[in-house]
Design a protein around this motif. Structure first.
Motif, short mmCIF file in Angstrom:
data_model
loop_
_atom_site.label_atom_id
_atom_site.label_comp_id
_atom_site.label_asym_id
_atom_site.label_seq_id
_atom_site.Cartn_x
_atom_site.Cartn_y
_atom_site.Cartn_z
N MET A 268 127.41 36.87 69.79
CA MET A 268 126.78 36.18 68.67
C MET A 268 125.35 36.65 68.46
SD MET A 268 129.43 34.50 67.74
CE MET A 268 128.84 33.35 66.53
N THR A 269 124.37 35.74 68.48
CA THR A 269 123.01 36.07 68.10
C THR A 269 122.35 37.06 69.06
OG1 THR A 269 122.82 33.88 67.11
CG2 THR A 269 120.78 35.07 67.46
N ALA A 270 122.87 37.21 70.27
CA ALA A 270 122.33 38.22 71.18
C ALA A 270 122.50 39.62 70.59
CB ALA A 270 122.99 38.13 72.54
N GLY A 271 123.52 39.80 69.74
CA GLY A 271 123.68 41.08 69.06
C GLY A 271 122.50 41.37 68.15
N LEU A 272 121.95 40.33 67.54
CA LEU A 272 120.77 40.49 66.70
C LEU A 272 119.55 40.86 67.56
CD1 LEU A 272 119.29 40.33 64.02
CD2 LEU A 272 119.20 37.85 64.28
N ASP A 273 119.44 40.24 68.73
CA ASP A 273 118.36 40.59 69.65
C ASP A 273 118.41 42.08 69.98
OD1 ASP A 273 117.12 37.97 70.20
OD2 ASP A 273 119.05 37.48 71.10
N LEU A 274 119.62 42.58 70.26
CA LEU A 274 119.75 43.99 70.62
C LEU A 274 119.43 44.90 69.43
CD1 LEU A 274 120.39 46.30 72.46
CD2 LEU A 274 122.83 45.88 72.12
N CYS A 275 119.91 44.56 68.24
CA CYS A 275 119.64 45.39 67.08
C CYS A 275 118.14 45.45 66.76
CB CYS A 275 120.43 44.89 65.87
SG CYS A 275 122.20 45.25 65.99
N LEU B 200 128.24 45.36 70.83
CA LEU B 200 127.87 43.97 70.66
C LEU B 200 129.02 43.11 71.15
CD1 LEU B 200 126.33 44.11 67.05
CD2 LEU B 200 125.27 44.74 69.24
N CYS B 201 128.74 42.17 72.01
CA CYS B 201 129.75 41.23 72.51
C CYS B 201 130.93 41.99 73.11
CB CYS B 201 130.18 40.29 71.38
SG CYS B 201 131.14 38.86 71.95
N THR B 202 132.16 41.73 72.61
CA THR B 202 133.35 42.33 73.20
C THR B 202 133.48 43.81 72.90
OG1 THR B 202 134.68 41.64 71.30
CG2 THR B 202 134.62 40.16 73.20
N GLY B 203 132.59 44.38 72.09
CA GLY B 203 132.59 45.82 71.92
C GLY B 203 132.41 46.55 73.23
N ALA B 204 131.85 45.84 74.24
CA ALA B 204 131.67 46.44 75.56
C ALA B 204 133.00 46.85 76.17
CB ALA B 204 130.96 45.45 76.49
N ASP C 169 135.10 37.38 63.49
CA ASP C 169 134.42 38.56 63.98
C ASP C 169 133.36 39.06 63.01
OD1 ASP C 169 135.85 38.64 66.32
OD2 ASP C 169 137.39 39.97 65.55
N LEU C 170 133.27 38.44 61.85
CA LEU C 170 132.36 38.95 60.83
C LEU C 170 130.90 38.85 61.26
CD1 LEU C 170 133.90 37.74 57.46
CD2 LEU C 170 133.51 40.09 58.19
N TYR C 171 130.57 37.89 62.10
CA TYR C 171 129.17 37.72 62.47
C TYR C 171 128.65 38.96 63.19
CZ TYR C 171 124.90 35.53 64.13
OH TYR C 171 123.58 35.24 64.38
N GLU C 172 129.39 39.42 64.22
CA GLU C 172 128.94 40.61 64.94
C GLU C 172 128.89 41.83 64.02
OE1 GLU C 172 130.90 38.42 66.47
OE2 GLU C 172 129.83 37.94 68.33
N LEU C 173 129.82 41.92 63.08
CA LEU C 173 129.81 43.04 62.14
C LEU C 173 128.64 42.94 61.17
CD1 LEU C 173 131.06 45.56 60.88
CD2 LEU C 173 132.57 44.07 59.56
N SER C 174 128.33 41.72 60.74
CA SER C 174 127.28 41.54 59.74
C SER C 174 125.90 41.83 60.30
CB SER C 174 127.33 40.12 59.17
OG SER C 174 126.91 39.17 60.15
N ILE C 175 125.72 41.69 61.61
CA ILE C 175 124.40 41.89 62.20
C ILE C 175 123.90 43.32 61.99
CG2 ILE C 175 123.13 42.01 64.38
CD1 ILE C 175 124.73 39.52 65.26
N PRO C 176 124.64 44.35 62.44
CA PRO C 176 124.12 45.70 62.20
C PRO C 176 124.06 46.07 60.72
CG PRO C 176 126.33 45.79 63.14
CD PRO C 176 125.86 44.37 63.25
N VAL C 177 124.98 45.51 59.92
CA VAL C 177 124.93 45.78 58.48
C VAL C 177 123.64 45.22 57.89
CG1 VAL C 177 126.02 45.26 56.26
CG2 VAL C 177 127.44 45.89 58.23
#
Length: 330
Positions: free
Chosen positions: A167-174, A114-118, A13-21
């Motif tokens: 995954m990378t779609a979270g980066l698109d949103l950020c 992001l992702c399953t945060g929905a 799960d670190l990837y989704e967390l690392s994106i906003p960080v």
């Protein structure tokens, strides 16, 4: 604010967390000053020395002085993911988290998943009556009655509530949030520094496996295999029904019951899947791929790619490095 369901973060799960960080946590004074003030909020007791709950999945322990009570007053709250059991087994999220998300939204915070945060936003009722998305592998479970799920897009911006695919779609949103807040120039420059495109064409439909899951209907399986071996040939419902030794109406009913789709849509999905495979693994011209997949012409292939996958065949090919396969036709 970035809120995690547990301060013990499983490594996957670190990837989704690392994106906003990464996007919001590092000051960029030459792009915008002030930058964002990022705070990581956990669901645990801040006075506890423990970094996670008993039995948490192995990963990395994170310490933060911020808890759920700090969500109220935030301009934006981001939920990067929720634990797998909450998605796959329907294990309820903690009432404290759900209540904190509701209070933050009522106080005027922009809510982002992001992702399953929905699933957390849906459980809090914040997606009711809204269009939302998540990773395409999880949108089947995101079936809250009042949520309009769209698994074809990279992210959904519904004003004060936004959701992304995985995954990378979270980066698109950020990056989209940066674009909304600070303008296109800042978002583009930040994307350049991260060596990512500022905006990706298409949606997550281009990454969905279009092949229909296997069926337990022993009478249909050989027919479907027979059809898959002849996708470059004209095929009709009558052809498939004749091969199955049943009437077209009976074949339609049995296939719909076994796979959840119609014969014509099943054939189209198989042809698109074949075209995707050829685009990924060969340098064949689009015209030839259209013939081999049974879609006829390059124009017809482009039409269906744009309609069902969201990008043109040439854009799709650029998104996937070629992995040559032996025995492919020329």
């Amino acid at each position: 604010m970035v809120v995690t369901e547990d301060i013990e973060v499983p490594s996957w799960d670190l990837y989704e967390l690392s994106i906003p960080v990464t996007v919001f946590g590092k000051p960029q004074p030459d792009l915008a000053d002030p930058w964002y003030d990022l705070r990581l909020c956990g669901t645990g007791d801040r006075s506890s020395d423990s970094t996670g709950s008993a039995g948490a999945a192995p990963g990395f322990g994170l310490r933060t002085p911020y808890g759920l009570e700090d969500l109220v007053g935030a301009d934006t709250v981001i939920v990067p993911s929720v634990p797998d059991p909450c998605v796959e087994e329907g294990v309820p999220l903690t009432p404290r988290l759900i209540g904190a998300l509701r209070r933050a939204h009522e106080a005027g915070a922009r809510m982002v998943a992001l992702c399953t945060g929905a699933f957390a936003l849906a459980e809090a009722g914040l997606l009711d009556g809204r269009r939302a998305t998540a990773h395409w592998m999880h949108t089947v479970q995101l079936r809250y009655p009042k949520v309009r799920v769209d698994d074809s897009v990279l992210y959904v911006d519904d004003g004060d509530v936004l959701t992304s695919a995985g995954m990378t779609a979270g980066l698109d949103l950020c990056l989209h949030l940066v674009r909304r807040d600070l303008g296109a120039h800042v978002a583009n420059q930040l994307a350049r520094r991260m060596v990512v495109p500022a905006h990706r064409p298409g949606g997550q439909a281009q990454f969905i496996d279009l092949s229909v899951p296997g069926t337990d209907d022993e009478g249909l399986a050989p027919v479907l295999e027979w059809a898959q071996a002849r996708l470059d040939q004209p095929l009709t419902i009558e052809d498939l029904a004749r091969r199955a030794a049943v009437s077209p109406r009976t074949f339609y009913r049995r296939l719909r019951q076994a796979t959840g789709t119609t014969p014509l849509r099943w054939l189209l999905n198989q042809r698109l899947g074949r075209a995707q495979s050829l685009l990924e693994s060969t340098d064949l011209p689009v015209e030839r791929i259209a013939q081999l997949s049974g879609l006829g012409t390059a124009n017809n292939l482009r039409h269906h790619f744009l309609k069902h996958i969201g990008v043109a065949p040439t854009d799709y090919r650029r998104a996937f490095p070629q992995q040559p396969q032996a025995g492919l036709p020329h």
